[in-house]
Design a protein around this motif. Sequence first.
Motif, PDB file in Angstrom:
ATOM      1  N   LEU A 198       0.946  -1.258  -0.016  1.00 45.72           N
ATOM      2  CA  LEU A 198      -0.062  -0.012  -0.054  1.00 45.72           C
ATOM      3  C   LEU A 198       0.828   1.305  -0.069  1.00 45.72           C
ATOM      4  O   LEU A 198       0.503   2.240  -0.750  1.00 45.72           O
ATOM      5  CB  LEU A 198      -1.044   0.080   1.203  1.00 45.72           C
ATOM      6  CG  LEU A 198      -1.921   1.175   1.320  1.00 45.72           C
ATOM      7  CD1 LEU A 198      -2.598   1.188   0.038  1.00 45.72           C
ATOM      8  CD2 LEU A 198      -2.629   1.082   2.550  1.00 45.72           C
ATOM      9  N   ALA A 199       1.712   0.949   0.777  1.00 43.98           N
ATOM     10  CA  ALA A 199       2.808   2.433   0.723  1.00 43.98           C
ATOM     11  C   ALA A 199       3.382   2.734  -0.410  1.00 43.98           C
ATOM     12  O   ALA A 199       3.507   3.911  -1.036  1.00 43.98           O
ATOM     13  CB  ALA A 199       4.057   2.295   1.906  1.00 43.98           C
ATOM     14  N   THR A 200       3.909   1.591  -1.202  1.00 46.70           N
ATOM     15  CA  THR A 200       4.615   1.837  -2.531  1.00 46.70           C
ATOM     16  C   THR A 200       3.683   2.231  -3.547  1.00 46.70           C
ATOM     17  O   THR A 200       3.855   3.131  -4.277  1.00 46.70           O
ATOM     18  CB  THR A 200       5.210   0.493  -2.857  1.00 46.70           C
ATOM     19  OG1 THR A 200       6.338   0.055  -2.128  1.00 46.70           O
ATOM     20  CG2 THR A 200       5.746   0.639  -4.291  1.00 46.70           C
ATOM     21  N   ASN A 201       2.690   1.772  -3.628  1.00 47.00           N
ATOM     22  CA  ASN A 201       1.588   1.886  -4.691  1.00 47.00           C
ATOM     23  C   ASN A 201       0.890   3.114  -4.546  1.00 47.00           C
ATOM     24  O   ASN A 201       0.832   3.938  -5.455  1.00 47.00           O
ATOM     25  CB  ASN A 201       0.528   0.904  -4.888  1.00 47.00           C
ATOM     26  CG  ASN A 201       1.320  -0.505  -5.150  1.00 47.00           C
ATOM     27  OD1 ASN A 201       2.282  -0.400  -5.767  1.00 47.00           O
ATOM     28  ND2 ASN A 201       0.784  -1.560  -4.920  1.00 47.00           N
ATOM     29  N   SER A 202       0.557   3.659  -3.299  1.00 45.29           N
ATOM     30  CA  SER A 202      -0.149   4.840  -3.025  1.00 45.29           C
ATOM     31  C   SER A 202       1.062   5.935  -3.170  1.00 45.29           C
ATOM     32  O   SER A 202       0.466   7.046  -3.926  1.00 45.29           O
ATOM     33  CB  SER A 202      -0.514   4.875  -1.908  1.00 45.29           C
ATOM     34  OG  SER A 202       0.409   4.700  -0.544  1.00 45.29           O
ATOM     35  N   MET A 203       2.039   5.801  -2.858  1.00 45.54           N
ATOM     36  CA  MET A 203       2.969   6.793  -3.245  1.00 45.54           C
ATOM     37  C   MET A 203       3.218   7.121  -4.913  1.00 45.54           C
ATOM     38  O   MET A 203       3.485   8.231  -5.303  1.00 45.54           O
ATOM     39  CB  MET A 203       4.530   6.486  -2.710  1.00 45.54           C
ATOM     40  CG  MET A 203       5.279   7.784  -2.583  1.00 45.54           C
ATOM     41  SD  MET A 203       4.700   9.169  -1.770  1.00 45.54           S
ATOM     42  CE  MET A 203       5.370  10.560  -2.411  1.00 45.54           C
ATOM     43  N   GLN A 204       3.368   6.044  -5.520  1.00 43.07           N
ATOM     44  CA  GLN A 204       3.395   6.029  -7.003  1.00 43.07           C
ATOM     45  C   GLN A 204       2.115   6.762  -7.470  1.00 43.07           C
ATOM     46  O   GLN A 204       2.135   7.561  -8.657  1.00 43.07           O
ATOM     47  CB  GLN A 204       3.334   4.404  -7.408  1.00 43.07           C
ATOM     48  CG  GLN A 204       3.210   4.278  -9.019  1.00 43.07           C
ATOM     49  CD  GLN A 204       3.258   3.113  -9.689  1.00 43.07           C
ATOM     50  OE1 GLN A 204       3.379   2.151  -8.921  1.00 43.07           O
ATOM     51  NE2 GLN A 204       2.825   3.033 -10.909  1.00 43.07           N
ATOM     52  N   TRP A 205       1.051   6.551  -6.889  1.00 39.10           N
ATOM     53  CA  TRP A 205      -0.107   7.218  -7.688  1.00 39.10           C
ATOM     54  C   TRP A 205      -0.072   8.453  -7.211  1.00 39.10           C
ATOM     55  O   TRP A 205      -0.354   9.514  -7.949  1.00 39.10           O
ATOM     56  CB  TRP A 205      -1.555   6.540  -6.801  1.00 39.10           C
ATOM     57  CG  TRP A 205      -2.786   7.141  -7.173  1.00 39.10           C
ATOM     58  CD1 TRP A 205      -3.412   7.287  -8.318  1.00 39.10           C
ATOM     59  CD2 TRP A 205      -3.570   7.942  -6.145  1.00 39.10           C
ATOM     60  NE1 TRP A 205      -4.574   7.766  -8.192  1.00 39.10           N
ATOM     61  CE2 TRP A 205      -4.847   8.386  -6.995  1.00 39.10           C
ATOM     62  CE3 TRP A 205      -3.641   8.155  -5.126  1.00 39.10           C
ATOM     63  CZ2 TRP A 205      -5.719   9.030  -6.254  1.00 39.10           C
ATOM     64  CZ3 TRP A 205      -4.683   8.799  -4.456  1.00 39.10           C
ATOM     65  CH2 TRP A 205      -5.719   9.365  -5.030  1.00 39.10           C
TER      66      TRP A 205
END
Length: 468
Positions: free
Chosen positions: A196-203
Amino acid sequence: MPQPEKVLDPTQSPEAWFGHELRLRRKAAGFSTAGPFARKVQVSVDVLLKIEKGIYRCPEDLPPRLDAALGSDGLFTRAWGMVFGDADKHGRDADKRRPLPGEGSAPQPQGRMLEKGAPSSSTRSPDSVHRRRFLTISSGLLALAPLDLSALLSPATQLTIPDKISSKEIRQLQEIAAGLHSWDNTHGGGGLVGHLATNSMQWAIGLLSADCPPSLRPDFLGAVARLGLVAGGSQFDVYRHDEARLAFKVAVECAEEGQHWHLRAKGYSFLARQAIWTGDADDGLTNAEKGLVRQDRLTASERAMLHTARARAFGKLRNVQETIAAVGAADDAFAQRRPEDDPPWMAYYDEAQHNGDTAHALWDLAVGIDEYDPTQAGHRFQAAVRGHGPQFLRSKAMSCTKLASLVMRRGDPREAAAIGHRALELGGDLTSLRAADDLRQLAQFAGRHSKIPDAAHLQEAITATLRP
């Protein structure tokens, strides 16, 4: 027959994100092949393709030409500093912090405590049963609709970037940050929390390329900065240092543009702590000092937080006088603390957190310098363990582990073993590489007293917990 293009995974590293974004925008601009675009930006096709694949350091003079050719409004120029600006100083080996005296080298932690390691960059989606279990951790996740949280948990999903930022995206960023902050403190940064941390930051980084009305821009930048701090903290916890550093720098850049001084201070505090952890105490000290610029705009809690970071840097440098002075400055600032003045996300910095953070600075002196009295560090760790509630389980477990190591190194091994078993009970199920490393160090200290049954038993228990 031409070879198919390599599928790019922007979650692999900051360089991979940069290259992935470049390829997407190149094709969106009508350059379906690399040759014509390479000629337009005056670079070889080979270099351009390697940059897109994330395997070549982008030259510093290229991003302005990329922005001009793609009409990306300075995106690549800004991103270059965050992705490549520290490449010479922070190489891949910077992810390995320098061992303290007596630590020795140790394999990367694995096993039950770590849920088989850090978040994977695999394109497979997390198992649906595990995802449903994760969704039950907090009812706050249900408030994220209409954003599909399952998309944020799946690295293979291409998240939608709107043409224009609205209050909906700002609210979603804020809610994700709040939920992620809670789960990270309770469970650690590994597993699905890490996804969740990685993908939300990418978004969030993708959202920065969308148009934002001037009236919403300060709130939007503040929301991205807050998410950057939380996501970076989770990535730091599982040693994804490149991703964490990028998230922290995005947070600082957004906070500065939006004039969010409190978020800026927290960003520099994180950068300081990460640098100290990875063995660069001088860089950590520099970042802490940057955070204290215009400290008249900061609350007393924030000043205490940054002085504590300074203390931890001086402690790593074994500078007794400056460490004690920085701890004193942190104590003086904390004595002026007015919780009602703090932003809501600074509520974590209470008396327990302050005691734990300053104790960590003094711990380096107590363990590294035999002549230094460990009493003050021990008392502060005890206060931290007593004061942390269940919502800050990782901090409680890490302070307890450090206290056990301190007593094992400088006091009664039997007392230390009892404290160590308590630490193991608290932290055994955390998905935190930092907590695992602290336990591994405690086991090494216990190994020096192998003839004492209590110490030997603790060492065996820690080894069993960390074993795959």
